[in-house]
Design a protein around this motif. Sequence first.
Motif, PDB file in Angstrom:
ATOM      1  N   GLY A  23       0.811  -1.214   0.000  1.00  0.00           N
ATOM      2  CA  GLY A  23       0.000   0.000   0.000  1.00  0.00           C
ATOM      3  C   GLY A  23       0.839   1.257   0.000  1.00  0.00           C
ATOM      4  N   GLU A  24       0.188   2.385  -0.294  1.00  0.00           N
ATOM      5  CA  GLU A  24       0.887   3.663  -0.369  1.00  0.00           C
ATOM      6  C   GLU A  24       1.525   4.050   0.962  1.00  0.00           C
ATOM      7  N   ASP A  25       0.934   3.623   2.069  1.00  0.00           N
ATOM      8  CA  ASP A  25       1.458   3.963   3.398  1.00  0.00           C
ATOM      9  C   ASP A  25       2.224   2.810   4.042  1.00  0.00           C
ATOM     10  N   ALA A  26       2.602   1.811   3.270  1.00  0.00           N
ATOM     11  CA  ALA A  26       3.239   0.625   3.853  1.00  0.00           C
ATOM     12  C   ALA A  26       4.493   0.986   4.638  1.00  0.00           C
ATOM     13  N   GLU A  27       5.348   1.824   4.076  1.00  0.00           N
ATOM     14  CA  GLU A  27       6.579   2.191   4.773  1.00  0.00           C
ATOM     15  C   GLU A  27       6.277   3.008   6.026  1.00  0.00           C
ATOM     16  N   LYS A  28       5.380   3.965   5.903  1.00  0.00           N
ATOM     17  CA  LYS A  28       5.017   4.802   7.054  1.00  0.00           C
ATOM     18  C   LYS A  28       4.406   3.951   8.159  1.00  0.00           C
ATOM     19  N   PHE A  29       3.568   3.020   7.787  1.00  0.00           N
ATOM     20  CA  PHE A  29       2.935   2.127   8.761  1.00  0.00           C
ATOM     21  C   PHE A  29       3.987   1.292   9.490  1.00  0.00           C
ATOM     22  N   LEU A  30       4.885   0.671   8.742  1.00  0.00           N
ATOM     23  CA  LEU A  30       5.915  -0.172   9.349  1.00  0.00           C
ATOM     24  C   LEU A  30       6.854   0.642  10.231  1.00  0.00           C
ATOM     25  N   GLN A  31       7.122   1.874   9.833  1.00  0.00           N
ATOM     26  CA  GLN A  31       8.039   2.707  10.608  1.00  0.00           C
ATOM     27  C   GLN A  31       7.547   2.907  12.037  1.00  0.00           C
ATOM     28  N   GLY A  32       6.239   2.925  12.215  1.00  0.00           N
ATOM     29  CA  GLY A  32       5.681   3.129  13.545  1.00  0.00           C
ATOM     30  C   GLY A  32       5.513   1.854  14.344  1.00  0.00           C
ATOM     31  N   GLN A  33       5.858   0.707  13.750  1.00  0.00           N
ATOM     32  CA  GLN A  33       5.631  -0.564  14.429  1.00  0.00           C
ATOM     33  C   GLN A  33       6.888  -1.397  14.642  1.00  0.00           C
ATOM     34  N   THR A  34       7.893  -1.212  13.834  1.00  0.00           N
ATOM     35  CA  THR A  34       9.051  -2.102  13.876  1.00  0.00           C
ATOM     36  C   THR A  34      10.279  -1.427  14.473  1.00  0.00           C
ATOM     37  N   SER A  35      11.195  -2.261  14.968  1.00  0.00           N
ATOM     38  CA  SER A  35      12.457  -1.754  15.524  1.00  0.00           C
ATOM     39  C   SER A  35      13.438  -1.352  14.440  1.00  0.00           C
ATOM     40  N   ALA A  36      13.166  -1.724  13.196  1.00  0.00           N
ATOM     41  CA  ALA A  36      14.036  -1.350  12.084  1.00  0.00           C
ATOM     42  C   ALA A  36      13.617   0.007  11.530  1.00  0.00           C
ATOM     43  N   HIS A  37      14.565   0.700  10.946  1.00  0.00           N
ATOM     44  CA  HIS A  37      14.258   1.903  10.185  1.00  0.00           C
ATOM     45  C   HIS A  37      13.770   1.402   8.830  1.00  0.00           C
TER      46      HIS A  37
END
Length: 323
Positions: A23-37
């Motif tokens: 999705g268009e927000d996939a990176e933004k979404f993951l950024q708020g959930q994962t310990s990785a950048h």
Amino acid sequence: MATPMVLASTARITHLACVDVKGEDAEKFLQGQTSAHAALANGHFAPLTCFCTPKGRMLANAQLLRLSDNHFRLVLSNSLVEPLIAHLKKFAAFYRAELSAPDDVMLFGAATDDASVIADALNLSLQTVTWQQQSDEQGNSALCYPDSVEDETSDRWLFVLTDSAAEHFQADAEPRHWQLSDIRRGLAWLEADQQDQYLPQMLNWEALGGISFKKGCYTGQEVVARAHFRGQVKKRLARGVIEGNEPLEHGANITNAMDKTVGEVVTSAINDSGQVELLTVINTKALEEGELTLENQPLTLCNLPYRIERLDPEQLSQTVPAK
């Protein structure tokens, strides 16, 4: 269909599976959930990562791949695919991001010679630096994993292949050899019955480059950062071996000379010498004292192939991938 190529040193990996985030927000979404950048997952570098509770306890650990601008793929324990999707969907509802478990991929673990055969057949180039990724437009990926320690000249790769690509290969090796290699590298993959038990540092996740201390907030970040900067981690992942021919249960107790429980088994696999090799989380004081017992047998501790110190994924990502 042509007869599949038989690969003697390749194993079908079934204890790991995938979660796709699109999705268009996939990176933004993951950024708020994962310990990785999340931005470090650039199609060449595939960082280790983890997902935590607000109290900093791990819900899952994984490897994060980027297949395209708006398509990420997580590789993690197969037992955690559905629990992680259910957990993350509570937050994904606020983003243009969708989560799914792809049912058209298969995973293979291969050593050098077989890996070259697979890569050549699929026109993939084998990267030779740990956690580097090579993918094609069809969604096939080759991931360079740390070697097996016992034979440092033997690199290994995890292939995540579409069904149409996987049908060309027959894997004849036992998957326990891949699991043994992970154990010998001090790399533990959480399973469903181990959720919400460990801080990432208890699995040495920062020493493996699985935590970014330079990114912004994510769920559990405050607790994870506090444990790091205040040196509050009193339990650590250790590697050991006992005599036996059966894998050990998760959570099997490790005791010291006073018969006090000081640790527990995280993962284990049988080697070819009639022994069980394992990774365990143990109290750091008990590690210094020694004289540990497991299943009424002496537990022999083995060296880990890395130092227990912070390794920033930002540093790992600077390695230039092979062309």
